[in-house]
Write an enzyme that holds these catalytic residues in place. Structure first.
Site, short mmCIF file in Angstrom:
data_model
loop_
_atom_site.label_atom_id
_atom_site.label_comp_id
_atom_site.label_asym_id
_atom_site.label_seq_id
_atom_site.Cartn_x
_atom_site.Cartn_y
_atom_site.Cartn_z
N GLU A 81 111.02 -5.53 -38.30
CA GLU A 81 111.19 -4.08 -38.23
C GLU A 81 112.63 -3.76 -38.57
OE1 GLU A 81 110.98 -2.06 -34.35
OE2 GLU A 81 109.58 -0.66 -35.26
N CYS A 134 108.54 4.16 -35.54
CA CYS A 134 107.68 2.99 -35.34
C CYS A 134 106.59 2.90 -36.41
CB CYS A 134 107.08 3.03 -33.95
SG CYS A 134 106.36 4.62 -33.55
N LYS A 171 112.78 7.38 -17.29
CA LYS A 171 114.06 6.79 -17.68
C LYS A 171 114.16 6.93 -19.19
CE LYS A 171 116.31 3.76 -19.21
NZ LYS A 171 117.23 3.98 -20.34
N GLU A 185 103.95 0.77 -25.92
CA GLU A 185 103.97 1.30 -27.30
C GLU A 185 105.19 0.68 -27.98
OE1 GLU A 185 101.95 3.37 -28.90
OE2 GLU A 185 100.60 3.68 -27.23
#
Ligand code: NAD
Length: 490
Positions: A383, A282, A173, A248
């Site tokens: 983040e 990331c 997906k 992750e």
């Protein structure tokens, strides 16, 4: 405009109901692709196809699986230009980076194919002459893979070839915004000779397709790359089902620059860590920690380097940095800058949307430096996922390590020094799955990748990346006549 259906059982299949979504370029607004919006019923069909293919795929000689993977890598190599363009256009990243990403995905596939040749296992032969133990590694089964929009190819290829090498079948997906390369690769796999049902792709919303995948009783494992928020929810749902989850997740990397570093190299690495993939990464080096004695000069030189970068259209070979993924994300990044300013940071460079000329049709941000950022400020913890770097000065090694670790994330960090003792000691104390020393964002398929703390669970790449998709089985053999366990009953 490219138009895609779902890919189920080795065939192009229309989504139930025929709904779709159009991806426009975040850099110039043109329509790029139409993706199908799959349903839970579509996901069911894909899982059934993966289930049906599972046994014959896992029972094959692993070297046959490796041969097909190598053929897929060859086809990707032949189609590299097209794949790179799709990747660059859909994400908004420079074509140079798109090419690098596809080339790395090909290498990951070749490496995982090689790993299939030596799937581990051992015999325990020291339990006496009449006993033998075999420790074998078996594929976990059907793996559901959920991937994000920032590196659609690499995040997939840190999973897919390892799962295939292990003998798993998969349902993928991808992000609903950037599914092009995933669908192209599934088609290439069929062309390479992969049996129907080994690789299936269902595009659509996370809340619909992703959710159905996580809940599906015939999906044995979820391998997810994305935000910590979504990953945590998926992990909770998997835990309730006692389903394995590889996660992750997000990051908040620091680049630590000591005064004894090669400062020219450090400037290059810190600049790259700031703007690669528009900072939508990331492991973006989003916090610069710099020794106080050089902080002012280093920051000035960094601003100079960033100002010379070319922010532009994805397919222009001169572009160093492209467009943000969509308008809301661009606004969110600028809002982080605004909050930092309110909390007391200095905007040393950038800090605004770029306008005029080509910029008016897309979502472009100037590379940004925030000075005087302290660990109490929200920027230091959250983040941001944009081309923004904060500057914090430190005086001692202990202070640098404490600042780097003062975040709930632990994916990657970098450090720059010519003192080998210091490099080794600091790298050991950094709480992250990757540490770069005198470089940044280098990687190799053999090196495991993953997070400490809230950056995730499990590892991708390397031998560890193969084992993630396997179960361990102990088989104990008794040879010859067995001594009675229940002599009274004999
Ligand atoms: P996201 O979490 O919003 O979405 C990731 C994927 O999950 C998408 O395919 C999305 O459709 C799907 N999804 C969303 N809600 C879901 C649900 N309820 N159930 C199942 N699936 C669902 O992340 P994003 O915005 O696409 O990507 C950016 C994030 O990814 C950042 O936080 C970044 O740090 C992280 N990331 C991590 C790594 C890594 O290797 N650790 C690599 C790249 C990106």
């Amino acid at each position: 405009m490219r138009s895609y259906n779902l890919w189920i059982g080795g065939r192009d299949v229309a989504a139930e109901g025929g709904a779709g979504t159009v991806r426009r370029s975040p850099a110039h607004g043109a329509e790029l692709a139409r993706f199908a919006l799959g349903s839970a019923a579509d996901l069911d069909r894909a899982v059934a196809a993966a289930r049906a293919a599972r046994e014959s795929w896992s029972d094959r000689n692993a070297m046959e699986r490796a041969a097909l993977m190598t053929r897929l890598a060859d086809l990707m190599q032949a189609g590299l230009d097209r794949l790179a363009e799709i990747e660059a256009e859909e994400v908004g990243k420079p074509i140079r980076d798109g090419r690098g990403e596809i080339a790395h995905s090909i290498n990951l596939t070749r490496y995982a194919a090689a790993l299939a040749w030596e799937i581990p296992g051992r015999a325990q032969t020291h339990h006496g002459t009449s006993a033998l133990g075999i420790v074998s590694y078996e594929p976990i089964g059907v793996v559901g893979m959920i991937t994000p929009w920032n590196f659609p190819a690499v995040t997939l290829f840190q999973k897919l070839p390892y799962a295939l090498a292990a003998g798993c079948t998969v349902v993928i997906k991808p992000s609903e915004m950037t599914a092009g390369t995933t669908l192209e690769v599934a088609r290439l796999a069929t062309e390479a000779g992969f049996p129907d049902g080994v690789i299936n792709v269902v595009t659509g919303k996370g809340s619909v397709v992703g959710n159905a995948m996580v809940d599906h009783p015939d999906v044995d494992m979820i391998s997810f790359t994305g935000s910590t928020e979504v990953g945590r929810a998926i992990g909770e749902k998997c835990a309730r089902q006692v389903k394995r989850a590889g996660l992750e997740l997000g990051g908040k990397a620091a680049n630590i620059v000591f005064a004894d570093a090669d400062l020219d190299d450090a400037l290059d690495g810190v600049a790259l860590g700031t703007i690669l993939n528009q900072g939508e990464e990331c492991v973006a080096g989003t916090r610069l920690l710099v020794e106080k004695s050089i902080a002012e000069t280093f920051t000035r030189k960094l601003a100079d380097r960033l100002s010379r970068l070319r922010v532009g259209l994805p397919l222009d070979p001169q572009t160093d940095m492209g467009a943000m993924i969509h308008e809301d994300h661009m606004k969110a990044v600028l809002a982080h800058v605004e909050t930092a300013r309110r909390e007391g940071a200095d905007v040393v460079a950038g800090g605004m949307r770029l306008t005029g000329g080509i910029y008016d049709k897309g979502f472009f941000i100037a590379p940004t430096i925030l000075g005087k950022v302290t660990p109490e400020m929200s920027y230091f913890r959250e983040e941001v996922f944009g081309p923004v770097i904060s500057v914090t000065a430190f005086e001692t090694v202990d202070e640098a390590v404490a600042l780097a670790n003062a975040t709930e994330y632990g994916l990657g960090n970098g450090l720059w020094t010519k003192d080998l003792d210091k490099a080794h000691q600091v790298s050991k104390r950094l709480r992250s799955g990757t540490v770069w020393v005198n470089t940044y964002l280098d990687g190799a398929p053999q090196m495991p990748f993953g997070g400490y703390k809230r950056s995730g669970l499990g590892r991708e790449n390397g031998r560890e990346g193969l084992i993630e998709f396997m179960q361990v089985k102990s088989t104990f053999f008794r040879l010859g006549k067995r001594a009675k366990a229940l002599p009274h009953a004999a």
